[in-house]
Enzyme design. Structure first.
Site, mmCIF file in Angstrom:
data_model
loop_
_atom_site.group_PDB
_atom_site.id
_atom_site.type_symbol
_atom_site.label_atom_id
_atom_site.label_comp_id
_atom_site.label_asym_id
_atom_site.label_seq_id
_atom_site.Cartn_x
_atom_site.Cartn_y
_atom_site.Cartn_z
ATOM 1 N N GLU A 1 0.827 -1.203 0.000
ATOM 2 C CA GLU A 1 0.000 0.000 0.000
ATOM 3 C C GLU A 1 0.864 1.256 0.000
ATOM 4 O OE1 GLU A 1 -4.090 -1.250 2.231
ATOM 5 O OE2 GLU A 1 -2.265 -1.343 3.456
ATOM 6 N N GLU B 1 -3.788 -9.555 3.626
ATOM 7 C CA GLU B 1 -4.495 -9.297 4.876
ATOM 8 C C GLU B 1 -5.591 -10.318 5.168
ATOM 9 O OE1 GLU B 1 -2.629 -5.326 3.927
ATOM 10 O OE2 GLU B 1 -3.485 -7.004 2.802
#
Length: 261
Positions: A113, A133
């Site tokens: 990210e 995740e």
């Protein structure tokens, strides 16, 4: 010049700031303290009129950033980001100076990210990228859910988000979230080359361009073309000394002397 921090190294070389996440023992995963340091570092970069471009990379050869320090979370430390987002950057939407990610190894979760939040991504041939995740009961809440589909398209992004699948630097280059791969292994030199090409341009033009691109992503083209003239960074460029210097240098067949004002 080098500024001491506990978890992050900062070097300033002329107009260039080089930020190195320095936690190789945990694959450069970020603790709460490391997040706070990075937020302060990018605050300083944003406010410093003498710093025009930044590079962010990781210490060692194995990892750019493995995301949050999950051991800290397991010990009750939580996963709180600063207001400016993961690494002080993923929610810093008002930064009009360019940032280059030099991905030197794994970029996982928040690390990916972080790379997606940068303007240019260069990577070592051994780098890899994933948003895993879902495999640990989390979600890519640092901008991955929003940025990845915009970068590579919905179906490809869902393929990564719903499986946690890992992609190589070569695959990232094909999909478009990597700009260039350092096949010879000299990643930082490649990042510096990109920074040098940016620094050869007017910083006022660079900031106006980045601001207009960012704002234009959420507006219809016809609206963005009209409104871009009133964007703050564009107005600053049009009123700047650099706006006069560029054409003058071209006419006089000389290298422009950018002042950033």
């Amino acid at each position: 010049m080098t500024v001491p921090w506990r978890h992050v190294g900062v070097e300033r070389d002329g107009r260039l700031t080089i930020v190195t996440i320095n936690r190789p023992e945990v694959h450069n995963a970020l603790s709460a303290e490391a997040h706070d340091e990075l937020e302060a570092i990018f605050d300083d970069f944003a406010a410093d009129p003498d710093q025009w471009v930044a590079i962010i990379t990781g210490a060692g050869e194995k990892a750019f950033c493995a995301g949050h320090d999950l051991k800290q979370q397991a010990a009750g430390g939580g996963l709180t980001n600063p207001p400016t987002g993961f690494a002080g950057l993923t929610a810093r939407f008002d930064l009009d100076k360019p940032v280059i990610a030099a991905v030197n190894g794994v970029a996982m979760g928040g690390g990916f990210e972080l790379a997606l939040a940068c303007d240019i991504v260069v990577a070592s041939a051994t780098a890899s990228f994933a948003l895993p995740e879902a495999k640990v009961g989390l979600a890519a809440l640092g901008g991955g859910i929003q940025r990845l589909p915009r970068e590579i398209g919905l179906k490809r992004a869902m393929g990564m988000l719903l499986t946690g699948r890992r992609l190589s630097a070569a695959q990232g280059l094909v999909l478009g979230f990597v700009n260039e791969v350092a096949e010879d292994g000299d990643l930082l030199s490649l990042a510096r080359r990109w920074a040098g090409e940016i620094l050869a341009c007017s910083p006022m033009s660079i900031r106006a361009t980045k601001d207009a691109v960012r704002r234009g992503q959420t507006a219809p083209i016809e609206q963005a073309i009209v409104e871009q003239w009133s964007y703050p960074a564009m107005a600053a460029m049009l009123a700047s000394e650099d706006y006069v210097e560029g054409p003058a240098a071209f006419a006089e067949k000389r290298v422009p002397e950018w002042r950033g004002r």
